[in-house]
Design a protein around this motif. Structure first.
Motif, short mmCIF file in Angstrom:
data_model
loop_
_atom_site.label_atom_id
_atom_site.label_comp_id
_atom_site.label_asym_id
_atom_site.label_seq_id
_atom_site.Cartn_x
_atom_site.Cartn_y
_atom_site.Cartn_z
N GLY A 183 -25.55 18.91 -55.14
CA GLY A 183 -26.67 17.98 -55.14
C GLY A 183 -26.22 16.55 -54.91
N SER A 184 -27.19 15.69 -54.65
CA SER A 184 -26.89 14.28 -54.36
C SER A 184 -28.05 13.41 -54.83
N THR A 185 -27.72 12.31 -55.48
CA THR A 185 -28.72 11.34 -55.94
C THR A 185 -28.30 9.95 -55.50
N PRO A 196 -29.42 -2.67 -68.57
CA PRO A 196 -28.37 -1.73 -68.15
C PRO A 196 -28.38 -0.41 -68.90
N SER A 197 -28.70 -0.43 -70.19
CA SER A 197 -28.70 0.83 -70.95
C SER A 197 -29.83 1.75 -70.50
N VAL A 198 -31.02 1.18 -70.30
CA VAL A 198 -32.16 1.97 -69.83
C VAL A 198 -31.88 2.50 -68.43
N THR A 199 -31.27 1.66 -67.60
CA THR A 199 -30.95 2.07 -66.23
C THR A 199 -29.95 3.22 -66.23
N ALA A 200 -28.92 3.13 -67.04
CA ALA A 200 -27.92 4.20 -67.09
C ALA A 200 -28.54 5.53 -67.50
N GLU A 201 -29.41 5.49 -68.49
CA GLU A 201 -30.07 6.73 -68.92
C GLU A 201 -30.95 7.29 -67.81
N ALA A 202 -31.62 6.43 -67.06
CA ALA A 202 -32.45 6.90 -65.95
C ALA A 202 -31.60 7.58 -64.88
N LEU A 203 -30.40 7.05 -64.63
CA LEU A 203 -29.52 7.66 -63.63
C LEU A 203 -29.04 9.03 -64.10
N LEU A 204 -28.66 9.14 -65.35
CA LEU A 204 -28.19 10.43 -65.86
C LEU A 204 -29.32 11.46 -65.90
N ASP A 205 -30.52 11.01 -66.24
CA ASP A 205 -31.68 11.91 -66.19
C ASP A 205 -31.90 12.43 -64.77
N ALA A 216 -31.89 16.28 -63.47
CA ALA A 216 -33.10 16.81 -62.85
C ALA A 216 -32.89 17.12 -61.36
N GLY A 217 -31.76 16.71 -60.80
CA GLY A 217 -31.50 16.96 -59.39
C GLY A 217 -32.36 16.11 -58.47
N ARG A 218 -32.74 14.92 -58.92
CA ARG A 218 -33.60 14.07 -58.10
C ARG A 218 -32.79 13.43 -56.97
#
Length: 261
Positions: free
Chosen positions: A173-175, A214-223, A227-229
């Motif tokens: 996968g790729s995001t 930055p903390s909210v952003t990092a969590e969004a990236l890991l989510d 999720a394979g987005r």
């Protein structure tokens, strides 16, 4: 891809977003290899998160191969590559020196492509893997003084888009994450260039951009990885503009899907 138990190789680990990504990966139970140039900062991060530290300069020709070999020795082949390492390049092009320009291109664009090139054969053989490309909205529409930086990020985004087509059916996968300004020391340095700061100020007044936590952003990236987005565009208010800019390229890719040269 499920991050619990996965081996994640994180570049740019001691930066503002990098440290948050390392914390988030540790919290999700990943086995993490972290890399950056600063040995001391990397050691502190590894002590806090339990990650395996590999100090290396990815801008050097042999840096990606050195990193991949060390990561493999510690945790086996990586399941996830997080391409987060980058350096800002701010100022008029004719005021920049050749070495700074070359270093930015090497770290922001060449290094993630070379690291991916080296890791892909193993991922293909295992039919397992995920690539997270931390790019920038500067690659979609940049501001004065950020042209070369935006060019490296545009190249990263376009390379990831092409590779995504190559990886269809491979199990990999790729995001791509296209991020606006993040509340960080890097952003503080960018704003010292008056024309860039004026452009950022106008974008904030028009409510097109806002500084990202930055903390909210990092969590969004890991989510997004889990999720394979295929895409993350933050802040959300800027996402429609980025999607509109990308629409012609998407139309061409859809038209050419299935055509192999």
């Amino acid at each position: 891809m499920r991050l619990h138990g996965a081996h994640v190789l994180l570049t740019g680990a001691t930066g503002t977003i990098g440290t948050r990504l390392a914390d988030g990966l540790a919290a999700r139970g990943a086995r993490v290899t972290v890399t950056a140039r600063s040995r001391d900062a990397l050691g502190d991060l590894a002590s806090r998160t339990g990650a395996h530290p590999v100090p290396v300069d990815l801008a050097t020709p042999g840096g990606p191969a050195e990193l991949l070999a060390a990561a493999h020795s510690a945790h086996g082949p990586p399941d996830v590559l997080v391409h987060n390492a980058a350096v800002e390049l701010v100022g008029r092009l004719d005021d920049l020196d050749a070495s700074s320009l070359a270093a930015a291109i090497a770290l922001n664009l060449r290094a993630p492509l070379e690291l991916t090139r080296l890791a892909l054969p193993g991922m293909r053989a295992r039919r397992r893997g995920h690539l997270l490309w931390v790019s920038s909205l500067a690659g979609v529409a940049t501001f004065p003084g950020l042209g070369p930086y935006g060019a490296t990020k545009a190249g990263l985004t376009r390379a990831a888009a092409g590779l995504r087509l190559e990886l269809r059916g491979s199990g990999i996968g790729s995001t791509v994450a296209e991020l606006g300004p993040v509340d960080s020391s890097m952003m503080d340095r960018a704003r010292r260039h008056a024309p860039a700061e004026a452009a950022f100020a106008r974008a904030r007044r028009l409510r097109v951009l806002r500084d990202l936590d930055p903390s909210v952003t990092a969590e969004a990236l890991l989510d997004a990885v889990e999720a394979g987005r295929p895409h993350v565009r933050l802040p959300r208010r800027a996402a429609p503009f980025a999607a509109l800019a990308a629409a012609p390229g998407l139309a061409v890719r859809l038209a050419l899907t299935g055509i192999h040269g």
